[in-house]
Design an enzyme around this catalytic site. Structure first.
Site, PDB file in Angstrom:
ATOM      1  N   CYS A 166      -2.851   8.934   5.969  1.00  0.00           N
ATOM      2  CA  CYS A 166      -1.574   8.948   6.702  1.00  0.00           C
ATOM      3  C   CYS A 166      -1.832   9.169   8.195  1.00  0.00           C
ATOM      4  O   CYS A 166      -1.187   8.555   9.040  1.00  0.00           O
ATOM      5  CB  CYS A 166      -0.661  10.061   6.191  1.00  0.00           C
ATOM      6  SG  CYS A 166      -0.219   9.895   4.456  1.00  0.00           S
TER       7      CYS A 166
ATOM      8  N   CYS B  66       0.829  -1.210   0.000  1.00  0.00           N
ATOM      9  CA  CYS B  66       0.000   0.000   0.000  1.00  0.00           C
ATOM     10  C   CYS B  66       0.861   1.258   0.000  1.00  0.00           C
ATOM     11  O   CYS B  66       0.341   2.375  -0.072  1.00  0.00           O
ATOM     12  CB  CYS B  66      -0.923   0.020   1.212  1.00  0.00           C
ATOM     13  SG  CYS B  66      -2.075  -1.349   1.238  1.00  0.00           S
TER      14      CYS B  66
ATOM     15  N   ASP C 160       2.713   2.371   2.540  1.00  0.00           N
ATOM     16  CA  ASP C 160       2.865   2.979   3.872  1.00  0.00           C
ATOM     17  C   ASP C 160       3.079   1.898   4.931  1.00  0.00           C
ATOM     18  O   ASP C 160       2.244   1.011   5.050  1.00  0.00           O
ATOM     19  CB  ASP C 160       1.567   3.690   4.313  1.00  0.00           C
ATOM     20  CG  ASP C 160       1.249   4.934   3.522  1.00  0.00           C
ATOM     21  OD1 ASP C 160       2.084   5.831   3.527  1.00  0.00           O
ATOM     22  OD2 ASP C 160       0.154   4.984   2.927  1.00  0.00           O
TER      23      ASP C 160
END
Lengths: 408, 140
Positions: free
Chosen positions: B107, B37, B39
């Protein structure tokens, strides 16, 4: 020579206009402003003459026999749309099958998707781990319903150069129309529609040091004569295939850009390949687990695409963007929030698609710039790896695939 | 996309980058996200076992600048809080502090997940000790 910042190494997104191109264009905005279709006064004749000259220069660059085979468009995207939709619609009676590849640019893929919704069948031939399509795979995909084969000349991300001559020969033997998206290739590497048996070819000015807003579609007139259904109705300009007043200054610039490219290509392609190789050597000799994407030999001289394992592409660009403009296949840098489908099509892990960085050089880059960009890239990768949990795990000997990641 | 000054600051001067060894007393570790992904965050807290206060925090992040900034900010906020206070940090706090645009909200969500995962790991490891401490306090 002192470096001037920011350094542009994103020349496969666009190129700066060559000053000689701008100089050629300027009079056509003011004193030479005529409409090329005005047949009855000197303003029109002057504009028409300028268009004819530009057409000849572009035709020469791609080896077209007759400048009339060029249809001017607003750019590469429109040329590709016209080629695919125009041919599909014109030859629908003959068949409904199109063969293309998985790594075409979005203009090609999205046009094919639309045609699929309209009842066409499209085969997306995969590419090998080096980004090259196997001509035999294309051969096998052809059926008695196939009306069009469309394969890009040079890839926009990894620069891979397909064997266009072999594909053209195959299409000609099978009696199928052959289109190539040569937006990244024209002006950079030799392109010849006769020698390569190309029936339709898309190109754009802004990737060859010309202005944005103009492109062209080469449409073969003889052996075979290719016909297209127009997408834009109007005054019947461009042999009826693309109505609309021609943007004379842009076309003049496109012509001048083509002329310059033809003149400098032998020297420029060698010089850029040398700079590119230097950049590649500097980076790959200092960074471990950095992987070259694409084919090391069969690629554009100015293209370098590297995946840096364990770091995410956008964070690399962020570390460099005050000084250097590059691009990445990371999801965070794309409009779609998906990582690069081109890198993914090479069979690499999705993670490496997030980690890909494209360096693309242009006419005005220098060796000093290459050395600076290499040095800064190496520093940024090292800094980001020092804060990467994946790099830490890998260094501890943990197999990242053994971890059960919780995908969002 | 232009980045906010705070994102740029955390990216250029990340706070508390690093790792504790996992078996250091009082350390809880959260590892969230997935490489495919784009992250992954590792966030660690070091808790004073007597007071329940987070004395130190460290992170390592694979991700974009906003992911790095979100986790860096999280470690800054965690230090000095009790584990109960730490559990109250919300992703929306991170969004407003860093002025994250809508495409970067994930995030901040990941940073909140990382905090929760570190707290859970800490509680799992030291649950018996916490219960023991409570019992000892009650009997005295």
């Amino acid at each position: 020579m002192a470096l001037k910042f920011p350094i542009f190494m994103d020349a496969q997104s666009t190129t700066p206009c060559d000053q000689r191109v701008v100089d050629a264009m300027l009079p056509y905005f003011t004193e030479k402003f005529g409409h090329p279709a005005s047949r009855n006064h000197p303003f029109g004749w002057e504009a028409e003459g300028a268009i004819d000259a530009a057409r000849q220069r572009i035709a020469r660059l791609i080896g077209a026999r007759d400048p009339k085979e060029l249809v001017f468009t607003s750019g590469g995207t429109e040329a590709i749309n016209l080629a695919l939709k125009g041919a599909a619609e014109m030859y629908r009676e003959k068949g409904n099958h199109i063969v293309t590849t998985a790594i075409e640019q979005r203009a090609g893929l999205d046009t094919c998707k639309r045609l699929e919704r309209q009842g066409f069948e499209v085969t997306y031939v995969p590419v090998g781990s080096n980004g090259l399509v196997d001509v035999e795979d294309v051969h096998k995909a052809i059926t008695d319903k196939t009306i069009l084969i469309s394969v890009m000349f040079a890839n926009n991300e990894i620069g891979t150069l397909q064997d266009i001559a072999a594909l053209g020969k195959l299409a000609r033997e099978k009696g199928v129309i052959f289109h190539t998206d040569a937006t990244q290739a024209v002006g950079k590497v030799p392109v010849n529609v006769e020698a390569m048996a190309i029936d339709l070819l898309s190109c754009t000015a802004h990737l060859m040091y010309g202005p944005k807003g103009v492109g062209a579609l080469y449409v073969r007139r003889k052996g075979p004569r290719v016909r297209l259904q127009p997408m834009i109705d109007g005054g019947g300009h461009e042999r009826g295939m693309r109505s609309g007043t021609l943007p004379v200054p842009l076309i003049v610039g496109f012509g001048r850009a083509a002329e310059i490219c033809e003149e400098v290509m032998p020297e420029e392609s060698v010089r850029l390949a040398k700079l590119r190789d230097r950049l590649q050597d500097l980076i790959l000799s200092s960074v471990d687990e950095a992987f070259l994407n694409g084919d090391p030999e069969r690629r554009l001289p100015q293209n370098l695409n590297i995946s840096f394992a364990y770091v995410e592409g956008e964070s690399v660009l962020m570390g460099l963007n005050k000084e250097t403009a590059l691009s990445s296949g990371s999801a965070c840098t794309s409009a779609t929030l998906e990582p690069s489908y081109v890198i993914a099509a090479l069979g690499a892990s999705t993670e490496l698609a997030h980690s890909s960085i494209r360096f693309s050089l242009h006419r005005f880059n220098t060796e000093e710039e290459v050395e600076f960009v290499a040095k800064r890239t190496i520093e940024v990768i090292k800094r980001l790896r020092d804060m990467s949990p994946l790099y830490e795990l890998a260094k501890e000997g943990v197999d990242l695939k053994s971890i059960r990641w919780k995908a969002e | 996309m232009a980045y906010s000054d705070k994102v740029v600051d955390h990216y250029n001067n990340p706070r508390n980058v690093g790792s504790f060894t996992k078996d250091t007393p009082g350390v809880g570790t959260g590892l969230v996200g997935a490489p495919e992904c784009g992250d992954v965050m590792k966030l660690q807290i070091k808790v004073n076992l007597d007071t329940g206060v987070i004395e130190d925090a460290k992170f390592k992040t694979f991700g974009c600048g906003s992911a790095i900034a979100s986790s860096s900010l999280a470690t800054e906020w965690l230090k000095g809080r009790t584990i109960d206070e730490a559990a109250k940090i919300k992703n929306t706090d991170i969004v407003s502090e860093l002025k994250l645009p809508p495409v970067k909200i994930h995030c901040s969500v990941l940073a909140e997940d990382a905090i929760k995962a570190a707290l859970t790991d800490y509680k799992d490891k030291y649950a018996s000790r916490l219960a023991g401490a409570g019992a000892a306090a009650a009997s005295s």
